[in-house]
Design a protein around this motif. Structure first.
Motif, mmCIF file in Angstrom:
data_model
loop_
_atom_site.group_PDB
_atom_site.id
_atom_site.type_symbol
_atom_site.label_atom_id
_atom_site.label_comp_id
_atom_site.label_asym_id
_atom_site.label_seq_id
_atom_site.Cartn_x
_atom_site.Cartn_y
_atom_site.Cartn_z
ATOM 1 N N LEU A 166 -28.736 -17.164 127.062
ATOM 2 C CA LEU A 166 -29.425 -15.870 127.126
ATOM 3 C C LEU A 166 -28.422 -14.721 127.128
ATOM 4 O O LEU A 166 -28.652 -13.676 126.524
ATOM 5 C CB LEU A 166 -30.307 -15.809 128.377
ATOM 6 N N GLU A 167 -27.304 -14.924 127.807
ATOM 7 C CA GLU A 167 -26.284 -13.873 127.865
ATOM 8 C C GLU A 167 -25.514 -13.757 126.553
ATOM 9 O O GLU A 167 -25.320 -12.657 126.017
ATOM 10 C CB GLU A 167 -25.334 -14.175 129.031
ATOM 11 N N LYS A 168 -25.094 -14.886 125.994
ATOM 12 C CA LYS A 168 -24.215 -14.866 124.823
ATOM 13 C C LYS A 168 -24.933 -14.469 123.545
ATOM 14 O O LYS A 168 -24.441 -13.639 122.773
ATOM 15 C CB LYS A 168 -23.584 -16.243 124.639
ATOM 16 N N PHE A 169 -26.113 -15.042 123.317
ATOM 17 C CA PHE A 169 -26.773 -14.828 122.034
ATOM 18 C C PHE A 169 -27.752 -13.660 122.030
ATOM 19 O O PHE A 169 -28.103 -13.161 120.960
ATOM 20 C CB PHE A 169 -27.491 -16.112 121.603
ATOM 21 N N SER A 170 -28.202 -13.230 123.207
ATOM 22 C CA SER A 170 -29.140 -12.106 123.262
ATOM 23 C C SER A 170 -28.525 -10.867 123.887
ATOM 24 O O SER A 170 -29.126 -9.803 123.883
ATOM 25 C CB SER A 170 -30.404 -12.503 124.036
ATOM 26 N N GLY A 171 -27.338 -11.005 124.444
ATOM 27 C CA GLY A 171 -26.647 -9.837 124.982
ATOM 28 C C GLY A 171 -27.194 -9.342 126.303
ATOM 29 O O GLY A 171 -27.036 -8.165 126.649
ATOM 30 N N ILE A 172 -27.857 -10.223 127.074
ATOM 31 C CA ILE A 172 -28.356 -9.814 128.383
ATOM 32 C C ILE A 172 -27.172 -9.628 129.322
ATOM 33 O O ILE A 172 -26.270 -10.468 129.391
ATOM 34 C CB ILE A 172 -29.335 -10.856 128.949
ATOM 35 N N ASP A 173 -27.163 -8.542 130.048
ATOM 36 C CA ASP A 173 -26.074 -8.229 130.959
ATOM 37 C C ASP A 173 -25.949 -9.331 132.016
ATOM 38 O O ASP A 173 -26.896 -9.575 132.771
ATOM 39 C CB ASP A 173 -26.361 -6.886 131.642
ATOM 40 N N PRO A 174 -24.803 -10.018 132.090
ATOM 41 C CA PRO A 174 -24.654 -11.081 133.088
ATOM 42 C C PRO A 174 -24.757 -10.584 134.522
ATOM 43 O O PRO A 174 -25.024 -11.363 135.433
ATOM 44 C CB PRO A 174 -23.261 -11.662 132.790
ATOM 45 N N GLY A 175 -24.584 -9.275 134.711
ATOM 46 C CA GLY A 175 -24.699 -8.709 136.047
ATOM 47 C C GLY A 175 -26.107 -8.736 136.599
ATOM 48 O O GLY A 175 -26.301 -8.564 137.814
ATOM 49 N N ARG A 176 -27.096 -8.951 135.723
ATOM 50 C CA ARG A 176 -28.476 -9.028 136.208
ATOM 51 C C ARG A 176 -29.037 -10.440 136.082
ATOM 52 O O ARG A 176 -30.235 -10.651 136.080
ATOM 53 C CB ARG A 176 -29.370 -8.047 135.447
ATOM 54 N N MET A 177 -28.112 -11.419 136.007
ATOM 55 C CA MET A 177 -28.533 -12.806 135.837
ATOM 56 C C MET A 177 -28.013 -13.687 136.969
ATOM 57 O O MET A 177 -27.028 -13.363 137.624
ATOM 58 C CB MET A 177 -28.033 -13.356 134.499
#
Length: 214
Positions: A166-177
């Motif tokens: 989800l972080e790598k391919f969709s660019g979701i901020d890891p700080g909110r994961m």
């Protein structure tokens, strides 16, 4: 005299702001045909369209319903209907995916149609305000291989792999994961049949309303 004048001025400004706020609330009520509720840390019981039983508008519930609708549409474009459950409420959205659509028996890397669905899911939620938590669960059958120590180890690896996608391919901020594995410790149902074990092998993705700082 100057001090008294100062406090009178503060009182008048406060009154003006209250009047403006009241007018704005009335305009919104007239526009939407509902009573605008007040914000609270405890979400009010609401229906899925965001209207509470008292008639107030619950925006977090309304937003969750709208994102659930988008996710449901993404599911309908696949053959994953029987493998994916989606629920929503004032606190956010819960997606429950059966492990078999993501992994093989002892696999740790999502693959196939499940992997493609994670990509579509990420595109939907990447610009949302939600915090994203991934939880992985197994059944009670013990597992031990050259690379996997036990069920807890397997669930941790699966949760972090899904979060990483989800972080790598969709660019979701890891700080909110966040990601966590529970192994067999939190079954949905008793592990007393093959079907129940199949239900317990799952990945749950919680999209949660941001929590206010303590």
């Amino acid at each position: 005299s100057l001090l008294l004048t100062f406090f009178v001025l503060l009182l008048s400004l406060s009154t003006i702001e209250k009047e403006r706020t009241g007018k704005a609330m009335i305009s919104l009520e007239q526009a939407f045909g509902i009573q605008i509720g007040t914000w609270s840390m405890e979400p009010a019981p609401s229906t899925k369209d965001g209207i509470t039983k008292t008639g107030a508008f619950d925006f977090p519930a309304f937003r969750a319903h709208e994102y659930q609708r988008k996710i449901d549409e993404a599911v309908k474009k696949t053959d994953l209907g029987e493998f994916v459950e989606v629920e929503s409420g004032p606190g956010g959205i819960l997606l429950r995916l059966k492990s078999e659509i993501l992994f093989d028996a002892s696999g740790m890397n999502p693959e196939g149609e499940g992997l493609a669905f994670l990509g579509r899911l990420g595109d939907i939620i990447k610009d949302s305000p939600y915090e994203v938590f991934v939880e992985a669960h197994t059944d009670d059958r013990p597992i031990h291989t050259d690379t996997i120590r036990d069920n807890w180890d397997l669930s941790v690896r699966r949760a972090t792999r899904v979060a990483g996608i989800l972080e790598k391919f969709s660019g979701i901020d890891p700080g909110r994961m966040g990601a966590v594995g529970y192994g067999e410790s939190r079954p949905r149902v008793s592990n007393d049949s093959d079907e129940h074990r199949r239900m317990n092998r799952r990945v749950e993705i919680l999209l949660r309303e941001p929590q206010a700082p303590q």
